[in-house]
Each structure stands twice: as C-alpha cells, then as structure tokens.
Scaffold this active site. Structure first.
Site, mmCIF file in Angstrom:
data_model
loop_
_atom_site.group_PDB
_atom_site.id
_atom_site.type_symbol
_atom_site.label_atom_id
_atom_site.label_comp_id
_atom_site.label_asym_id
_atom_site.label_seq_id
_atom_site.Cartn_x
_atom_site.Cartn_y
_atom_site.Cartn_z
ATOM 1 N N ASN A 103 0.947 -1.048 -0.085
ATOM 2 C CA ASN A 103 0.044 -0.090 0.142
ATOM 3 C C ASN A 103 0.970 1.254 0.416
ATOM 4 O O ASN A 103 2.252 1.085 0.232
ATOM 5 C CB ASN A 103 -0.877 -0.201 1.278
ATOM 6 C CG ASN A 103 -0.028 0.110 2.154
ATOM 7 O OD1 ASN A 103 0.843 1.239 2.549
ATOM 8 N ND2 ASN A 103 -0.285 -1.215 2.825
ATOM 9 N N LYS A 127 8.708 -17.474 -9.985
ATOM 10 C CA LYS A 127 7.951 -16.651 -10.279
ATOM 11 C C LYS A 127 6.750 -16.876 -10.940
ATOM 12 O O LYS A 127 6.796 -18.514 -11.819
ATOM 13 C CB LYS A 127 8.895 -15.501 -10.607
ATOM 14 C CG LYS A 127 7.867 -14.579 -11.616
ATOM 15 C CD LYS A 127 9.062 -13.990 -12.572
ATOM 16 C CE LYS A 127 8.058 -12.880 -13.225
ATOM 17 N NZ LYS A 127 9.233 -12.111 -14.649
ATOM 18 N N PRO A 181 -3.213 -11.183 11.375
ATOM 19 C CA PRO A 181 -3.460 -10.808 12.475
ATOM 20 C C PRO A 181 -3.674 -9.385 12.354
ATOM 21 O O PRO A 181 -3.137 -8.873 11.609
ATOM 22 C CB PRO A 181 -2.623 -11.047 12.580
ATOM 23 C CG PRO A 181 -1.350 -11.357 12.037
ATOM 24 C CD PRO A 181 -1.606 -11.625 10.673
ATOM 25 N N LYS A 217 -10.915 -2.331 18.620
ATOM 26 C CA LYS A 217 -9.482 -2.157 19.076
ATOM 27 C C LYS A 217 -9.469 -2.808 20.502
ATOM 28 O O LYS A 217 -7.976 -3.277 20.569
ATOM 29 C CB LYS A 217 -8.914 -2.215 18.199
ATOM 30 C CG LYS A 217 -8.969 -1.909 16.560
ATOM 31 C CD LYS A 217 -8.111 -2.054 15.477
ATOM 32 C CE LYS A 217 -8.874 -1.962 13.791
ATOM 33 N NZ LYS A 217 -7.539 -2.335 13.623
#
Ligand code: C5P
Length: 396
Positions: A207, A285, A302, A339
């Site tokens: 990201n 690959k 997790p 959380k």
C-alpha cells in the site's frame, strides 16, 4: 558541576530574547559563551551579549585573532551543549547541508556535543518544503528542537514560526544537560510504514504508506527520552537517531517483532498493515499462461493492534491510527472500542496525505474526539509525545 553552553545567535528579530536566555541561564548556574552571526549583529551587539554573559563574544572566523587562545574547533567543543537561538531558516539550511561558510556554521559542523535549535522565522518560511526537509534532516542527524510556537509575528503574520520563549528554551537546555526528558525511563514501541505480502519471489501486495508519520513519532518519543523501538515495514526513509530500528516485510513478521519487543509502556501503531496476504506463496515466479491470470486466494492477516490490546503484557497506553476517507470521527471512535486500544489518532486520507509532510488529525480518547489543526507530521509527533508523557504520569 557547573555547565556551559555555546549559544549561536542567528539573524532574526527574536535575537533579543537570547539576551534574556543568557541572563536566565546564568541565574541557573549555566555559563553562556556566544557566537553571533553577521546578520545577528544587526539585532544584538557583541557588547550587550558579553556584558550579560561575562564572556568574550565571537562574531566571525576572523574574530578568533589568536587561534591559540580559543580556536573554532575548541570553541565548538568547550561547552556541554550548543544552542542555536534564533535558528534562522538560513542557519538550519547550512547545518542540514554541512556548510561551513562562517564561524556559526563551522562550529555546528565541528562540534561533538548535542545541539539544540530554537527556530524562528516567518510562517511561510517555516512551512516551506525546503525548511521542512532541512528540519527532517537535522532531526535524523540527532539535532534537538524547541518550538517554534504559534502566534503573532513581528512581520504582522500569524502562525508557526515564533521562537520559543526563553524559559522554554532554558527548560530544554536543562533537560538536555541532565540527559533526561519527560519520557526518560519509558519504553516505547512504534510501528510504521506498509507491509509487503509476497505473492511469489518478485511480486507483493502493498500500500501507499510512506512511514513518515510513524518515523516522526519514534523520533519525537526518543527526543523526549523514551527508549524507543521502531518496527518498520519497507520504506524509503533514513533511520531516526537514538531509535532501535527493526525492519520487517510482512504483517506476520511485524506481529512477531512487536511481541518480542514487549513489555513496553506505550505502543503507537501507525503501520498500514495489509489486511490480507496470499494464502499460499509461489516458490518461483508465477508465469503468464494461456489459461489466463491465476486466481488469488487471500487469507486474513492478524490484527496486531487488537492482539496487543488482549496481550498479557498489554502496554499501559496503546495507541492506534485510523486512516479514513469519510465519517472520520465516527469510524475512528468505533474502531477504538472494537480494537480495545486507549487512543486512536484518526486522519482523513481522502485528500491525499500519503507521502506528504502534513497531516490533519483527530485524537480520540475515552473522553471523546479532539480535533487538531493541520500541521506537519513532525508537529503531530511532538504534540503526541507531550500528550503521551502527560498520560503516563497519571498511570504511574
Ligand atoms: O482496521 P484498520 O486497518 O483501519 O486499523 C488501523 C489501526 O490498526 C492502525 O493502528 C494499524 O497499525 C492497526 N492494524 C494492525 N494490524 C492490522 C491492521 C491494522 O495493527 N492487521
């Protein structure tokens, strides 16, 4: 034992406050020997500085007429701490780039002592990417900062750029001279950056997290005296000084490194951990084939933050981050409860915060949300470090 500072006075209107700093430092038994830059002498005179410090004041390389008496290298090392106040944009730029073009910058390059800078400049100069770049470089080099503060400026503008007040600078000086900060004795853990989840030996899921906010927080906590471990995913940032850096790639590695770092007093999890990883990784690959693209089976990673919240060695203060694109406060408030962390620092990423130096955040605590003005990531980090030290004082 009496302590001494080398005070470098740059050319800014705030230079007059340095006179008061010398006087206050003297009251506390700290001797100041000063260098005034050429521009600085337009604001304060060597005579007034010497009258207050009781020491010879130096202005340029060639004021060291007798190098045998006090050479510029010796001058930069004779004191216990070098203080730059006001630290102008120019002095910061020279120091960040290692220029030695006058006595002040040469002393900064030659010193082997800690350096504290009290920046003072126009708000736009402070926010200019060049100054912010220099600030980041200097921080990474281990330079300490006090201020700047927000307020009205001599140039009739308003914002960040006012030099810290003499008593604040003196408090920072005394902290550095004693080697202690508000978080001395505290153990801190910070996660930062993205995780990379391999698909095969050359491809991964990742990201856009730059890691800048997490690195700034680790640096601010270490500056405040915390023994700081930074667990970082792959980023293009230089390691902050005085921080133990552990590099990881995947969410599983990050979780293992976090658990190995326990117990800690405070954990700040800024990392953008990938929610999923490939259920199985190819050992070689993946090849294009006539039968079309391979299907990707993902499995959940997790949740490190939630895991630390339930951990037997749960940190006394557990802080998560929440990057949201809508209903920022509502989602973050819900995330805090779900959380099981103490605080959530929420930011709106709909306007493209990734990789930039600025952030607008909301701090969500048990007491509710608190919105902070837009500021640099370094400023968010410094503010958060102050809040953390106040919160830990209450826990202790
Ligand atoms: O659920 P979300 O990814 O928005 O939560 C963000 C917060 O949770 C951040 O503090 C992030 O570091 C943490 N997190 C984590 N492990 C995950 C996902 C998120 O620690 N797998």
């Amino acid at each position: 034992m009496s302590k001494s500072i080398l005070l470098i006075i740059g050319g800014g209107i705030a230079a007059y406050k340095s006179l008061e700093l010398i006087r206050r430092a003297k009251d506390r038994g700290i001797t100041s020997r000063a260098i005034i830059t050429k521009a600085g002498t337009e604001f304060v005179t060597p005579l007034s500085v010497s009258a207050l410090s009781g020491q010879k004041t130096y202005t340029d390389m060639f004021s060291l007429i007798d190098e045998t008496e006090m050479g510029h290298i010796q001058l930069s090392r004779a004191a216990d701490l070098v203080v730059v106040a006001p630290a102008t944009a120019n002095l910061m730029a020279k120091a960040a780039n290692g220029l030695a073009s006058d006595l002040a910058s040469t002393a900064l390059l030659a010193t082997d002592k800690p350096v504290l800078m009290a920046p003072a400049m126009n708000v736009r100069m402070w926010h200019h990417p060049a100054t912010q770049r220099n600030l980041a470089t200097l921080r990474a080099d281990g330079v300490h900062f006090v201020g700047p503060n927000e307020g009205a400026m001599a140039c009739n503008e308003f914002g960040l750029g006012r030099m810290a007040e003499p008593q604040e600078i003196l408090a920072a000086i005394e902290r550095l001279l004693s080697g202690a900060g508000p978080l001395t004795g505290v153990k801190a853990l910070v996660t930062a950056g993205p995780t990379h989840e391999p698909l095969d030996p050359v491809r991964f899921l990742g990201n856009r997290s730059s890691g800048k906010q997490g690195y700034a927080i680790a640096s601010a906590l270490a500056d405040a005296g915390a023994e700081t471990t930074l667990i970082s995913g792959p980023v293009e940032l230089s390691p902050p000084s005085r921080v133990k850096l552990i590099k990881v790639e995947t969410a599983l590695e990050m979780r293992a490194a976090c658990e190995a770092a326990l117990p800690v007093d405070v954990a700040v999890l800024t990392a953008a951990v990938a929610d999923w990883r490939a259920q199985s990784q190819a050992n070689s690959k993946l090849k294009k084939s006539e039968s079309g693209p391979p299907s990707l089976v993902l499995t959940e990673n997790p949740d490190i933050l939630a895991g630390l919240a339930r951990h037997a060695k749960r940190p006394a203060l557990l802080i998560g981050f929440a990057a949201e694109t809508e209903n920022v406060i509502a989602y973050a408030t819900e995330k805090r409860t779900r959380k099981g962390c103490d605080w959530i620092v929420a930011n709106d990423v709909s306007k493209g915060v990734f990789g930039t130096d600025r952030n607008t955040v909301h701090l969500i605590t048990a007491g509710g949300p608190e919105s902070w003005p837009e500021m640099t990531k370094d400023e968010v980090a410094a503010r958060l470090a102050v809040r953390i030290s106040k919160a830990l004082e209450k826990v202790a």
